[in-house]
Design a protein around this motif. Sequence first.
Motif, PDB file in Angstrom:
ATOM      1  N   CYS A  12       0.851  -1.201   0.000  1.00 39.95           N
ATOM      2  CA  CYS A  12       0.000   0.000   0.000  1.00 39.95           C
ATOM      3  C   CYS A  12       0.885   1.247   0.000  1.00 39.95           C
ATOM      4  O   CYS A  12       1.891   1.310   0.699  1.00 39.95           O
ATOM      5  CB  CYS A  12      -0.915  -0.015   1.223  1.00 39.95           C
ATOM      6  SG  CYS A  12      -1.914   1.484   1.405  1.00 39.95           S
ATOM      7  N   TYR A  14       0.004   4.272   0.998  1.00 39.76           N
ATOM      8  CA  TYR A  14      -0.372   5.328   1.931  1.00 39.76           C
ATOM      9  C   TYR A  14       0.528   5.320   3.163  1.00 39.76           C
ATOM     10  O   TYR A  14       1.641   5.789   3.087  1.00 39.76           O
ATOM     11  CB  TYR A  14      -1.857   5.232   2.287  1.00 39.76           C
ATOM     12  CG  TYR A  14      -2.763   5.687   1.153  1.00 39.76           C
ATOM     13  CD1 TYR A  14      -2.649   6.964   0.623  1.00 39.76           C
ATOM     14  CD2 TYR A  14      -3.722   4.847   0.610  1.00 39.76           C
ATOM     15  CE1 TYR A  14      -3.460   7.397  -0.413  1.00 39.76           C
ATOM     16  CE2 TYR A  14      -4.541   5.276  -0.426  1.00 39.76           C
ATOM     17  CZ  TYR A  14      -4.415   6.543  -0.933  1.00 39.76           C
ATOM     18  OH  TYR A  14      -5.223   6.965  -1.960  1.00 39.76           O
ATOM     19  N   CYS A  15       0.116   4.765   4.276  1.00 35.58           N
ATOM     20  CA  CYS A  15       0.871   5.051   5.497  1.00 35.58           C
ATOM     21  C   CYS A  15       2.044   4.096   5.724  1.00 35.58           C
ATOM     22  O   CYS A  15       2.210   3.097   5.038  1.00 35.58           O
ATOM     23  CB  CYS A  15      -0.060   5.066   6.707  1.00 35.58           C
ATOM     24  SG  CYS A  15      -0.442   3.456   7.383  1.00 35.58           S
ATOM     25  N   GLY A  18       2.561  -0.095   5.991  1.00 35.35           N
ATOM     26  CA  GLY A  18       3.101  -0.901   4.906  1.00 35.35           C
ATOM     27  C   GLY A  18       2.376  -2.215   4.708  1.00 35.35           C
ATOM     28  O   GLY A  18       2.985  -3.298   4.697  1.00 35.35           O
ATOM     29  N   CYS A  19       1.057  -2.154   4.503  1.00 33.54           N
ATOM     30  CA  CYS A  19       0.271  -3.384   4.322  1.00 33.54           C
ATOM     31  C   CYS A  19       0.531  -4.000   2.948  1.00 33.54           C
ATOM     32  O   CYS A  19       0.689  -3.285   1.949  1.00 33.54           O
ATOM     33  CB  CYS A  19      -1.214  -3.074   4.461  1.00 33.54           C
ATOM     34  SG  CYS A  19      -1.683  -2.556   6.114  1.00 33.54           S
ATOM     35  N   LEU A  46      -7.258  -4.555   5.120  1.00 33.33           N
ATOM     36  CA  LEU A  46      -6.932  -3.207   4.641  1.00 33.33           C
ATOM     37  C   LEU A  46      -7.848  -2.209   5.340  1.00 33.33           C
ATOM     38  O   LEU A  46      -8.994  -2.527   5.661  1.00 33.33           O
ATOM     39  CB  LEU A  46      -7.137  -3.100   3.127  1.00 33.33           C
ATOM     40  CG  LEU A  46      -6.206  -3.917   2.229  1.00 33.33           C
ATOM     41  CD1 LEU A  46      -6.621  -3.774   0.768  1.00 33.33           C
ATOM     42  CD2 LEU A  46      -4.747  -3.517   2.411  1.00 33.33           C
ATOM     43  N   CYS A  47      -7.363  -0.996   5.530  1.00 30.21           N
ATOM     44  CA  CYS A  47      -8.217   0.045   6.119  1.00 30.21           C
ATOM     45  C   CYS A  47      -8.994   0.749   5.005  1.00 30.21           C
ATOM     46  O   CYS A  47      -8.877   0.391   3.826  1.00 30.21           O
ATOM     47  CB  CYS A  47      -7.358   1.039   6.915  1.00 30.21           C
ATOM     48  SG  CYS A  47      -6.434   2.176   5.880  1.00 30.21           S
ATOM     49  N   GLY A  50      -6.763   1.912   2.170  1.00 29.55           N
ATOM     50  CA  GLY A  50      -6.239   0.792   1.393  1.00 29.55           C
ATOM     51  C   GLY A  50      -7.295   0.122   0.542  1.00 29.55           C
ATOM     52  O   GLY A  50      -7.032  -0.320  -0.577  1.00 29.55           O
ATOM     53  N   PRO A 183      -4.377   2.373  10.911  1.00 30.78           N
ATOM     54  CA  PRO A 183      -5.510   1.550  11.364  1.00 30.78           C
ATOM     55  C   PRO A 183      -5.233   0.044  11.427  1.00 30.78           C
ATOM     56  O   PRO A 183      -5.731  -0.624  12.336  1.00 30.78           O
ATOM     57  CB  PRO A 183      -6.604   1.840  10.327  1.00 30.78           C
ATOM     58  CG  PRO A 183      -6.201   3.116   9.668  1.00 30.78           C
ATOM     59  CD  PRO A 183      -4.712   3.147   9.707  1.00 30.78           C
ATOM     60  N   ILE A 184      -4.471  -0.472  10.490  1.00 32.82           N
ATOM     61  CA  ILE A 184      -4.284  -1.928  10.495  1.00 32.82           C
ATOM     62  C   ILE A 184      -3.397  -2.359  11.663  1.00 32.82           C
ATOM     63  O   ILE A 184      -3.621  -3.403  12.288  1.00 32.82           O
ATOM     64  CB  ILE A 184      -3.725  -2.390   9.136  1.00 32.82           C
ATOM     65  CG1 ILE A 184      -4.769  -2.129   8.037  1.00 32.82           C
ATOM     66  CG2 ILE A 184      -3.305  -3.858   9.155  1.00 32.82           C
ATOM     67  CD1 ILE A 184      -6.126  -2.787   8.269  1.00 32.82           C
TER      68      ILE A 184
HETATM   69 FE1  SF4 Z   1      -2.535   1.313   3.661  1.00 36.84          FE
HETATM   70 FE2  SF4 Z   1      -4.301   1.449   5.648  1.00 36.84          FE
HETATM   71 FE3  SF4 Z   1      -2.378  -0.379   5.694  1.00 36.84          FE
HETATM   72 FE4  SF4 Z   1      -1.790   2.179   6.077  1.00 36.84          FE
HETATM   73  S1  SF4 Z   1      -3.042   0.885   7.409  1.00 36.84           S
HETATM   74  S2  SF4 Z   1      -0.660   0.761   4.781  1.00 36.84           S
HETATM   75  S3  SF4 Z   1      -3.235   3.172   4.687  1.00 36.84           S
HETATM   76  S4  SF4 Z   1      -4.063  -0.256   4.213  1.00 36.84           S
END
Ligand code: SF4
Length: 705
Positions: A12, A14-15, A18-19, A46-47, A50, A183-184
């Motif tokens: 991912c 975004y944050c 690192g999903c 996933l949040c 994601g 979030p994850i």
């Molecule tokens: Fe992506 Fe959400 Fe995982 Fe962050 S917590 S890496 S934004 S899916």
Amino acid sequence: MAHSAVALPSTCCYCGVGCGVLVEPDKQGDVRVTGNPDYPVNRGALCSKGLHLQYTVNDRRDRLLFPQMRYAKSRPLQRVSWDEALERTAAVFTTFIRQYGPDSVAFYASGQCLTEEYYVLNKLMKGFIGSNNLDTNSRLCMSSAVVGYKMALGEDSVPVCYDDIELADCLLVTGANPAWCHPILWRRVEAHKAANPATKIIVVDPRVTDTCTLADVHLQLLPGTDVVLHQALARVLIENGDIDLNFIEQHAEGFEAYKKLVFERSVAEAADLCGVAEADLRRAAGYIGAAQGFLSMWTMGLNQSVVGVDKNLSLLNLHLITGQIGKPGAGPLSLTGQPNAMGGREVGGLSNLLPAHRNLANAQHRTEVQQFWGSGPLAEKPGYTATEMFEALEDGRLKAIWIVCTNPLTSLPNVRQAEAALAKARFVVVQDISSKPETLAYADVVLPAAAWAEKEGTMTNSERRISYLPRVVAAPGEALPDVEILCRFARKMGFSGFDYATTEAIYLEHTRLTAGTTLDIAGLTYAELRQRGSVQWPYRPGQAASGTPRLFTDHRFYTPSGRAQIHPVAATFRSEAPDLDFPFILTTGRLRDQWHTMTKTGKVSKLRQHSPQAFIEVHPHDAQALQVQEGELVTVSSRRGSVRVAARLTTGIRPGVVFLPMHWGKILGSDLHRANNVTSNAVDPISKEPDFKFCAVQLEKYRKP
Ligand code: SF4
């Protein structure tokens, strides 16, 4: 949902959690994204961000499709060829460097860059242009943590891994709202607490956030009092005998001076200064003291401060006096906001860093890198940091800036000043995927870049986990991968060493530069990364385990003495103090479903629904005094500027403190929702990280003229 065999593992964008995701292309060039059930970070989850990742690729309406250039500041941008754009840029850079020296030009990049992109930028700027004027927006989010780790542990090394969450029996979450922003990872904490209710969770935050729903104790401290709080926790730990004297004697230095310092203030006084109940503070210290595994997690609340380094050091001290580091379930876990801020730290992608944790001030380290690159001598003087770059544009020291993958006219503090500075710049290059950033209005050259899944490379998450991201679909129009743009430019400048046959060749060069260092991954290929799924540095190719989940298990630290350093940091106040004209403390932060300046998440209607408009959180008592009702517009002003937003009344914020989300920039030419009109660009004296969490503001009910 079943994926076909062509679904490719990626990460991912975004944050910093690192999903792992699976990205499947279709015949139209779109992608479908789902969580990777085999990835150790998220096991398929996933949040909200994601889950909508595919729109970053599939919605191309705002994409930059070809290079553009304006021939004079007053003329419009017009389409040009890649050669024309890069030749003009090289000619202008060469002229400025000859006329004013290499420090007259700068690159301002992003924690969203891939490691290979950071590497090329670093080599280009520090090795071949001969200036350290390469900084990134990571300066705005984690540079205080970098300094804290270096000063306490000897190097910028996150000691723990996510699996320590499930092994900890006390978690301190401070200056962070992971329930929304990571979030994850937070779901892992929730699951751990559900399975082990005796696990204690301490949350420290001036606001009541969703993270607090899990807290055994919430210390709702006054903004800026974190060091006082950490010292008071230390005092209680020492008084209760809950410290590890053996660890302190064998593996740490500085305890006596620190103990003297923390005993200068009583716990009652400290609680009063922090605005928390003494009993709660003592209860929190009791949880830490009783823990077998004490894990702390933090992010911007500690880092984004004029005393950000002190806040980090005082938190790290709690681990050092209790010996809660280098063992399962214990240690400090700084959460990176951006997906590859860690990769940037590894390659030395800030204006005061060198690759693989080498020191800029160390002549031998500079020579090692110079010889490896075959470049000219590396400058000893650190380059301009993020805010310094815009100050240097303002007063003319800096002539040209090249902005890569970031949107500073929304994200920088005191942004109107930054805007005025950019207007004065002699030459501005903007390299981006989107036509939305406000910087384009000031650009002399615009370079279209490939987005996530349209280029390959690697990233490192908050637990030192490196993953490979494949190119899954073609970039639209003439957009190119960032490394390709930078290497083409370097060749136009006449520099050697930028004719890589593949992106992996860049990556392998980076790994060779790590050989023999604490983050050694020398020779780790893309094929091995793909086969392993991911590895945690340091890692020797071919070794049985996928890297090193935990550092300092032998309690030998990276300092000259091998001992961790307990720094007796005094609690100082350097922020802009509230006064009669500006009586409220403003703190800024993120919302659950938005990412940074919304150039990606803002495109997704489902994500916009969570908070469609900007707002300010105000305590009902303050609202009553201001005669403001829920939803009414208020003007929020500081010494630097103002915004006009709707009031959201909540008892979840302390009276006298207000909160603005940081995501909104200019909308249809209006900057009325842009939080950084108001924020202060005062910075920490060491980390140079700005004070986004504290400035003085006034609130006034808006009355139509
Ligand atoms: Fe992506 Fe959400 Fe995982 Fe962050 S917590 S890496 S934004 S899916």
